[in-house]
Design an enzyme around this catalytic site. Structure first.
Site, PDB file in Angstrom:
ATOM      1  N   ARG A  43       8.309   2.828  -6.188  1.00  0.00           N
ATOM      2  CA  ARG A  43       8.201   4.071  -6.965  1.00  0.00           C
ATOM      3  C   ARG A  43       9.565   4.542  -7.463  1.00  0.00           C
ATOM      4  O   ARG A  43       9.678   5.077  -8.571  1.00  0.00           O
ATOM      5  CB  ARG A  43       7.511   5.144  -6.122  1.00  0.00           C
ATOM      6  N   GLN A 187      -2.715   3.029  -4.570  1.00  0.00           N
ATOM      7  CA  GLN A 187      -2.410   2.276  -5.793  1.00  0.00           C
ATOM      8  C   GLN A 187      -3.277   2.772  -6.945  1.00  0.00           C
ATOM      9  O   GLN A 187      -2.786   2.962  -8.063  1.00  0.00           O
ATOM     10  CB  GLN A 187      -2.621   0.778  -5.556  1.00  0.00           C
ATOM     11  N   ASP A 336      -2.051  -0.948   6.327  1.00  0.00           N
ATOM     12  CA  ASP A 336      -1.235  -2.172   6.384  1.00  0.00           C
ATOM     13  C   ASP A 336      -0.903  -2.585   7.818  1.00  0.00           C
ATOM     14  O   ASP A 336      -0.319  -3.647   8.041  1.00  0.00           O
ATOM     15  CB  ASP A 336       0.061  -1.972   5.599  1.00  0.00           C
ATOM     16  N   ARG A 367      -7.438 -10.273   5.347  1.00  0.00           N
ATOM     17  CA  ARG A 367      -6.736 -10.046   6.623  1.00  0.00           C
ATOM     18  C   ARG A 367      -7.684  -9.985   7.819  1.00  0.00           C
ATOM     19  O   ARG A 367      -7.251 -10.249   8.944  1.00  0.00           O
ATOM     20  CB  ARG A 367      -5.878  -8.776   6.535  1.00  0.00           C
TER      21      ARG A 367
HETATM   22  C1  S3P Z   1       0.367   0.813  -1.361  1.00  0.00           C
HETATM   23  C2  S3P Z   1      -0.937   1.186  -1.130  1.00  0.00           C
HETATM   24  C3  S3P Z   1      -1.839   0.445  -0.230  1.00  0.00           C
HETATM   25  C4  S3P Z   1      -1.078  -0.511   0.668  1.00  0.00           C
HETATM   26  C5  S3P Z   1      -0.037  -1.293  -0.071  1.00  0.00           C
HETATM   27  C6  S3P Z   1       0.980  -0.345  -0.703  1.00  0.00           C
HETATM   28  C7  S3P Z   1       1.184   1.620  -2.284  1.00  0.00           C
HETATM   29  O1  S3P Z   1      -2.737  -0.303  -1.007  1.00  0.00           O
HETATM   30  O2  S3P Z   1      -1.976  -1.388   1.313  1.00  0.00           O
HETATM   31  O3  S3P Z   1       0.646  -2.177   0.796  1.00  0.00           O
HETATM   32  O4  S3P Z   1       2.428   1.475  -2.282  1.00  0.00           O
HETATM   33  O5  S3P Z   1       0.606   2.416  -3.033  1.00  0.00           O
HETATM   34  P1  S3P Z   1      -4.133   0.309  -1.521  1.00  0.00           P
HETATM   35  O6  S3P Z   1      -3.847   1.381  -2.498  1.00  0.00           O
HETATM   36  O7  S3P Z   1      -4.846  -0.855  -2.162  1.00  0.00           O
HETATM   37  O8  S3P Z   1      -4.836   0.798  -0.292  1.00  0.00           O
END
Ligand code: S3P
Length: 451
Positions: A43, A187, A336, A367
């Site tokens: 970010r 995300q 995670d 996973r």
């Molecule tokens: C992340 C969001 C998570 C996470 C990924 C990083 C992020 O994914 O598993 O390692 O930086 O926004 P999801 O939005 O698919 O849950």
């Protein structure tokens, strides 16, 4: 005193990590630091690239994933200094002024790079972008961001009915929407909010449970007008926004610290302090899960750095862990960390049930399937559920030949399991750890002390 065997065997691009504890046993001791938070690193580079003026980033993660983000945004016209953990400088282009790149944007293994970047690209009118990734990323679902972006007016094409990369994007003037996301995903949320920066009016994302809020915190710091309603798990951004370069301090990644927290909790006589770890409440589910399991964990020196809470975390091996249930709203707050929590559960007394975690099937690997199969090779008793795992803990594990499936978190989780197992473990394709933790093996060698 015989030292533990922790060595890497390189064959071409592939590494096998071999771990064997000494006959006298080992414990983990020391004060360590983990690399910068992956989510915050992505970010910082992206908002820095979109802002006017200069953004400085201290503590950036030097893993493969943020390198993919830096390469993409350099191709899009931002000027990013050489990556190092001390100080990275990003000269942004100003919101809406990314240039049409002369080559394909390659997000590598990084879902965050691809999904967040799609929101940004889709909202740059008149420019053409081609986006791809490695074989893992090309098999991960992109429709979760493409569909809401299309509701905003985005033009995106891809394989499998516009759902898989490689993708083609022609930027448009987007319109704001209120998107009710079916999944709690930072995300997805961040992609829509980033697209909303350039749409005129209020773009809102409502999610079923709160996912990590690093985008919200950083967007505000960069000057975006953003409101959060915690009750309804909704975030609203008002566009068109103006972003101004900032100083970002990236704390250590709690997702990387989690390997040491579990290692310290399961390996007899261990005592470790992991310094400078980000403890944003949307990320600390792993601490709550380990507490439920009876782990001895203490937060010290709690403070704030550039809008994110930070602490040093002490872990001691003092009691046998016990099984627990991990489900519901806790899942997005430890999404995670489920692979390493499965390792903790394999050494805990009783049964651990992980549910509501079907999302794990579409991460860098499946996973749930991979952790169950690999830990079972070492003698664990794990049954796969459609949306989780049932783990009957307490059986001693034995070293085996196991595989990361090129997933960084699987490679490191198996290494921690190996530390507490008898015999020799060979972790194949262990080079995957460099995605989020390039120095993992070096730190492993540093903290392992023979008894
Ligand atoms: C992340 C969001 C998570 C996470 C990924 C990083 C992020 O994914 O598993 O390692 O930086 O926004 P999801 O939005 O698919 O849950």
């Amino acid at each position: 005193m015989q030292a533990a065997t922790i060595k890497i065997n390189q064959t071409g691009e592939s590494q096998t990590l071999t771990i064997e504890k000494p006959a006298s046993g080992l414990s983990l001791q020391g004060r360590i630091r983990v690399p910068g938070d992956k989510s915050i690193s992505h970010r910082a580079l992206m908002l820095g690239a979109l802002a006017t003026g200069e953004t400085t980033v201290e503590g950036l993660l030097l893993g493969e994933d943020p390198r993919s983000t830096a390469k993409c945004f350099s191709l899009l016209g931002a000027s990013i200094s050489e990556l190092n953990a001390e100080l990275v400088t990003v000269r942004g282009v100003g919101l809406g002024d990314l240039t049409e790149p002369i080559d394909v944007l390659d997000a590598g293994n990084s879902g965050t790079t691809m999904r967040l970047m799609l929101g940004i690209l889709a909202s740059h009118p008149g420019r053409f972008f081609a986006v791809t990734g490695d074989s893992s990323l090309r098999s991960r679902p992109m429709s979760r961001v493409i569909k809401p972006l299309q509701q905003m007016g985005a033009q995106i094409w891809g394989r499998a009915g516009n759902s898989l990369a490689p993708l083609a994007v022609v930027g448009q003037q987007l319109k704001p929407i209120h998107y009710h996301s079916p999944i709690a995903s930072a995300q997805v949320k961040s992609c829509i909010l980033l697209a909303g920066l350039m749409a005129e009016g209020e773009t809102t994302v409502t999610e079923p449970a709160l996912s990590r809020d690093h985008s919200e915190r950083m967007l505000r710091a960069f000057g975006a007008q953003l409101t959060v309603d915690r009750e309804t798990c909704s975030v609203t951004v008002t566009g068109p926004a103006k972003l101004i370069g900032q100083k970002v301090i990236v704390p250590g990644d709690i997702s990387s610290a989690a390997f040491w927290l579990v290692a310290g909790a399961i390996v007899p006589n261990s005592e470790l302090v992991v310094e400078n770890v980000g403890v944003n409440p949307t990320r600390t589910g792993v601490l709550e899960a380990l507490e439920m399991m009876g782990a001895d964990i203490e937060l010290q020196n709690q403070r704030e750095a550039a809008g994110e809470p930070v602490a040093d975390i002490l872990v001691r091996n003092s009691a046998q862990l016990k099984g627990c249930t991990i489900a519901g709203d806790l899942i997005p707050r430890l999404i995670d960390e489920i692979p390493i929590l499965a390792v903790a559960a394999a050494f805990a007394k009783g049964t651990t049930v992980i549910r509501d975690a079907a999302e794990l099937r579409v991460k860098e690997s499946d996973r749930l399937a991979v952790m169950a199969a690999q830990l079972n090779r070492m003698g664990a008793k794990i049954t796969e559920l459609p949306d989780g795992l049932e783990i009957t803990g307490g059986t001693p594990l034995t070293g085996a030949d196991v595989d990361s499936y090129t997933d960084h978190r699987i490679a490191m989780s198996l290494a921690i399991a190996a530390l507490n197992s008898s015999g020799v473990t060979n972790i194949h394709r262990a080079e995957a750890a460099a995605i989020s933790y390039p120095d993992f093996t070096a730190t492993l060698q540093q903290v392992c002390q023979p008894n």
